[in-house]
Write a protein that holds these residues in place. Structure first.
Motif, mmCIF file in Angstrom:
data_model
loop_
_atom_site.group_PDB
_atom_site.id
_atom_site.type_symbol
_atom_site.label_atom_id
_atom_site.label_comp_id
_atom_site.label_asym_id
_atom_site.label_seq_id
_atom_site.Cartn_x
_atom_site.Cartn_y
_atom_site.Cartn_z
ATOM 1 N N LYS A 114 0.821 -1.207 0.000
ATOM 2 C CA LYS A 114 0.000 0.000 0.000
ATOM 3 C C LYS A 114 0.855 1.256 0.000
ATOM 4 C CE LYS A 114 -3.806 -2.227 2.326
ATOM 5 N NZ LYS A 114 -4.594 -2.319 3.525
ATOM 6 N N GLY A 115 2.086 1.138 0.334
ATOM 7 C CA GLY A 115 2.962 2.304 0.387
ATOM 8 C C GLY A 115 4.301 1.887 0.945
ATOM 9 N N GLY A 116 5.150 2.848 1.168
ATOM 10 C CA GLY A 116 6.456 2.545 1.732
ATOM 11 C C GLY A 116 6.346 2.185 3.200
ATOM 12 N N ASN A 117 7.447 1.755 3.760
ATOM 13 C CA ASN A 117 7.502 1.400 5.169
ATOM 14 C C ASN A 117 7.588 2.682 5.986
ATOM 15 O OD1 ASN A 117 8.004 0.383 7.683
ATOM 16 N ND2 ASN A 117 9.627 -1.009 7.021
ATOM 17 N N PRO A 118 6.580 2.986 6.830
ATOM 18 C CA PRO A 118 6.614 4.238 7.586
ATOM 19 C C PRO A 118 7.750 4.278 8.606
ATOM 20 C CG PRO A 118 4.677 2.936 8.166
ATOM 21 C CD PRO A 118 5.352 2.243 7.030
ATOM 22 N N ALA A 119 8.213 3.118 9.080
ATOM 23 C CA ALA A 119 9.314 3.117 10.045
ATOM 24 C C ALA A 119 10.591 3.660 9.403
ATOM 25 C CB ALA A 119 9.548 1.709 10.579
ATOM 26 N N ILE A 120 10.808 3.341 8.139
ATOM 27 C CA ILE A 120 11.988 3.852 7.434
ATOM 28 C C ILE A 120 11.863 5.362 7.250
ATOM 29 C CG2 ILE A 120 13.229 3.818 5.248
ATOM 30 C CD1 ILE A 120 12.613 0.829 5.096
ATOM 31 N N THR A 121 10.660 5.814 6.938
ATOM 32 C CA THR A 121 10.429 7.243 6.761
ATOM 33 C C THR A 121 10.701 7.993 8.063
ATOM 34 O OG1 THR A 121 8.744 6.742 5.121
ATOM 35 C CG2 THR A 121 8.733 8.965 6.037
ATOM 36 N N ILE A 122 10.211 7.460 9.172
ATOM 37 C CA ILE A 122 10.438 8.093 10.482
ATOM 38 C C ILE A 122 11.926 8.095 10.818
ATOM 39 C CG2 ILE A 122 10.026 7.858 12.962
ATOM 40 C CD1 ILE A 122 7.621 8.951 11.590
ATOM 41 N N ALA A 144 11.431 10.678 21.608
ATOM 42 C CA ALA A 144 10.015 10.562 21.990
ATOM 43 C C ALA A 144 9.134 10.335 20.762
ATOM 44 C CB ALA A 144 9.586 11.825 22.742
ATOM 45 N N ILE A 145 9.411 11.029 19.668
ATOM 46 C CA ILE A 145 8.626 10.840 18.440
ATOM 47 C C ILE A 145 8.792 9.416 17.910
ATOM 48 C CG2 ILE A 145 8.467 11.522 16.012
ATOM 49 C CD1 ILE A 145 9.133 14.388 16.972
ATOM 50 N N ASN A 146 10.026 8.925 17.886
ATOM 51 C CA ASN A 146 10.263 7.557 17.409
ATOM 52 C C ASN A 146 9.614 6.534 18.332
ATOM 53 O OD1 ASN A 146 12.243 7.312 14.983
ATOM 54 N ND2 ASN A 146 12.962 9.055 16.170
ATOM 55 N N PHE A 147 9.675 6.762 19.630
ATOM 56 C CA PHE A 147 9.074 5.844 20.588
ATOM 57 C C PHE A 147 7.557 5.823 20.423
ATOM 58 C CE2 PHE A 147 7.552 4.722 24.887
ATOM 59 C CZ PHE A 147 8.166 3.487 24.995
ATOM 60 N N ALA A 148 6.935 7.004 20.266
ATOM 61 C CA ALA A 148 5.481 7.072 20.081
ATOM 62 C C ALA A 148 5.067 6.351 18.796
ATOM 63 C CB ALA A 148 5.037 8.533 20.051
ATOM 64 N N HIS A 149 5.860 6.501 17.740
ATOM 65 C CA HIS A 149 5.547 5.809 16.484
ATOM 66 C C HIS A 149 5.637 4.290 16.658
ATOM 67 C CE1 HIS A 149 5.299 4.996 12.235
ATOM 68 N NE2 HIS A 149 6.396 4.274 12.329
ATOM 69 N N TRP A 184 2.960 -1.002 17.302
ATOM 70 C CA TRP A 184 2.823 -2.195 18.118
ATOM 71 C C TRP A 184 1.362 -2.415 18.497
ATOM 72 C CZ3 TRP A 184 1.963 -2.585 23.613
ATOM 73 C CH2 TRP A 184 2.094 -3.887 24.094
ATOM 74 N N ARG A 185 0.656 -1.335 18.849
ATOM 75 C CA ARG A 185 -0.760 -1.451 19.221
ATOM 76 C C ARG A 185 -1.647 -1.797 18.026
ATOM 77 N NH1 ARG A 185 -1.788 3.390 23.566
ATOM 78 N NH2 ARG A 185 -0.631 2.402 25.254
ATOM 79 N N SER A 186 -1.288 -1.333 16.840
ATOM 80 C CA SER A 186 -2.118 -1.592 15.668
ATOM 81 C C SER A 186 -1.995 -3.040 15.185
ATOM 82 C CB SER A 186 -1.749 -0.637 14.522
ATOM 83 O OG SER A 186 -0.455 -0.926 14.026
#
Length: 114
Positions: free
Chosen positions: A59-67, A100-105, A110-112
Protein backbone atom coordinates in the motif's frame (compact mmCIF):
# COMPACT_ATOMS: atom_id res chain seq x y z
CA UNK A 1 -0.98 -37.13 -36.46
CA UNK A 2 0.51 -38.92 -39.45
CA UNK A 3 2.65 -41.05 -37.16
CA UNK A 4 -0.44 -42.01 -35.15
CA UNK A 5 -2.31 -43.01 -38.33
CA UNK A 6 0.69 -45.05 -39.56
CA UNK A 7 0.96 -46.75 -36.14
CA UNK A 8 -2.75 -47.64 -36.29
CA UNK A 9 -2.25 -49.22 -39.71
CA UNK A 10 0.70 -51.23 -38.41
CA UNK A 11 -0.85 -52.25 -35.07
CA UNK A 12 -4.46 -52.66 -36.12
CA UNK A 13 -7.74 -51.53 -34.63
CA UNK A 14 -7.05 -53.19 -31.25
CA UNK A 15 -4.65 -50.37 -30.30
CA UNK A 16 -6.76 -47.53 -31.69
CA UNK A 17 -7.98 -46.25 -28.28
CA UNK A 18 -4.44 -46.17 -26.85
CA UNK A 19 -3.08 -44.44 -29.95
CA UNK A 20 -5.80 -41.79 -29.87
CA UNK A 21 -5.25 -41.18 -26.14
CA UNK A 22 -1.51 -40.80 -26.70
CA UNK A 23 -2.10 -38.40 -29.59
CA UNK A 24 -4.53 -36.29 -27.55
CA UNK A 25 -2.04 -36.09 -24.65
CA UNK A 26 0.76 -34.89 -26.96
CA UNK A 27 -1.59 -32.41 -28.63
CA UNK A 28 -2.70 -31.10 -25.23
CA UNK A 29 0.92 -30.68 -24.09
CA UNK A 30 1.79 -28.82 -27.30
CA UNK A 31 -1.17 -26.47 -26.94
CA UNK A 32 -0.39 -25.84 -23.27
CA UNK A 33 3.23 -25.03 -24.11
CA UNK A 34 2.15 -22.57 -26.80
CA UNK A 35 -0.36 -20.87 -24.52
CA UNK A 36 2.25 -20.66 -21.73
CA UNK A 37 4.80 -19.15 -24.11
CA UNK A 38 2.25 -16.64 -25.39
CA UNK A 39 1.23 -15.62 -21.88
CA UNK A 40 4.83 -15.22 -20.72
CA UNK A 41 5.57 -13.17 -23.83
CA UNK A 42 2.73 -10.82 -22.87
CA UNK A 43 3.98 -10.37 -19.31
CA UNK A 44 1.73 -12.93 -17.65
CA UNK A 45 3.19 -15.42 -15.19
CA UNK A 46 2.31 -18.99 -16.05
CA UNK A 47 0.69 -20.86 -13.17
CA UNK A 48 2.68 -23.69 -11.72
CA UNK A 49 1.20 -25.81 -8.92
CA UNK A 50 4.34 -25.52 -6.79
CA UNK A 51 5.08 -21.86 -7.49
CA UNK A 52 4.78 -19.60 -4.45
CA UNK A 53 1.91 -17.15 -4.59
CA UNK A 54 2.81 -13.62 -5.63
CA UNK A 55 3.39 -11.21 -2.74
CA UNK A 56 0.44 -9.04 -1.77
CA UNK A 57 0.51 -5.55 -3.24
CA UNK A 58 2.11 -2.96 -1.00
CA UNK A 59 0.00 0.00 0.00
CA UNK A 60 2.96 2.30 0.39
CA UNK A 61 6.46 2.54 1.73
CA UNK A 62 7.50 1.40 5.17
CA UNK A 63 6.61 4.24 7.59
CA UNK A 64 9.31 3.12 10.05
CA UNK A 65 11.99 3.85 7.43
CA UNK A 66 10.43 7.24 6.76
CA UNK A 67 10.44 8.09 10.48
CA UNK A 68 14.04 6.90 10.91
CA UNK A 69 15.33 8.85 7.90
CA UNK A 70 13.33 11.90 8.92
CA UNK A 71 14.76 11.71 12.41
CA UNK A 72 18.30 11.61 11.05
CA UNK A 73 17.60 14.40 8.58
CA UNK A 74 16.15 16.66 11.26
CA UNK A 75 18.54 15.48 13.97
CA UNK A 76 21.76 16.60 12.26
CA UNK A 77 20.91 20.30 11.83
CA UNK A 78 18.94 20.34 15.09
CA UNK A 79 22.01 19.04 16.93
CA UNK A 80 24.14 21.86 15.56
CA UNK A 81 21.54 24.53 16.35
CA UNK A 82 20.68 23.23 19.82
CA UNK A 83 24.29 22.62 20.89
CA UNK A 84 25.41 25.97 19.49
CA UNK A 85 22.65 28.01 21.15
CA UNK A 86 21.80 26.13 24.35
CA UNK A 87 24.78 23.81 24.94
CA UNK A 88 24.37 20.36 26.38
CA UNK A 89 20.88 21.05 27.76
CA UNK A 90 19.63 22.08 24.31
CA UNK A 91 21.27 19.04 22.75
CA UNK A 92 19.61 16.69 25.24
CA UNK A 93 16.23 18.41 24.80
CA UNK A 94 16.42 18.19 20.98
CA UNK A 95 17.38 14.53 20.92
CA UNK A 96 14.89 13.74 23.70
CA UNK A 97 12.15 15.06 21.42
CA UNK A 98 13.39 12.97 18.49
CA UNK A 99 13.53 9.86 20.67
CA UNK A 100 10.02 10.56 21.99
CA UNK A 101 8.63 10.84 18.44
CA UNK A 102 10.26 7.56 17.41
CA UNK A 103 9.07 5.84 20.59
CA UNK A 104 5.48 7.07 20.08
CA UNK A 105 5.55 5.81 16.48
CA UNK A 106 6.84 2.39 17.59
CA UNK A 107 4.15 2.08 20.28
CA UNK A 108 1.46 3.04 17.75
CA UNK A 109 2.63 0.35 15.31
CA UNK A 110 2.82 -2.20 18.12
CA UNK A 111 -0.76 -1.45 19.22
CA UNK A 112 -2.12 -1.59 15.67
CA UNK A 113 -0.83 -5.18 15.22
CA UNK A 114 -3.08 -6.51 17.97
Amino acid sequence: MRATIEARRDLGPDYEAALIESFVERLDATIAARVRAEMEGNGFRAHHPYAPPPPPPRKGGNPAITIALGSMGIGIPLTAIAAGNAGTAGLLLAWGGIVAINFAHAIGRWRSRD
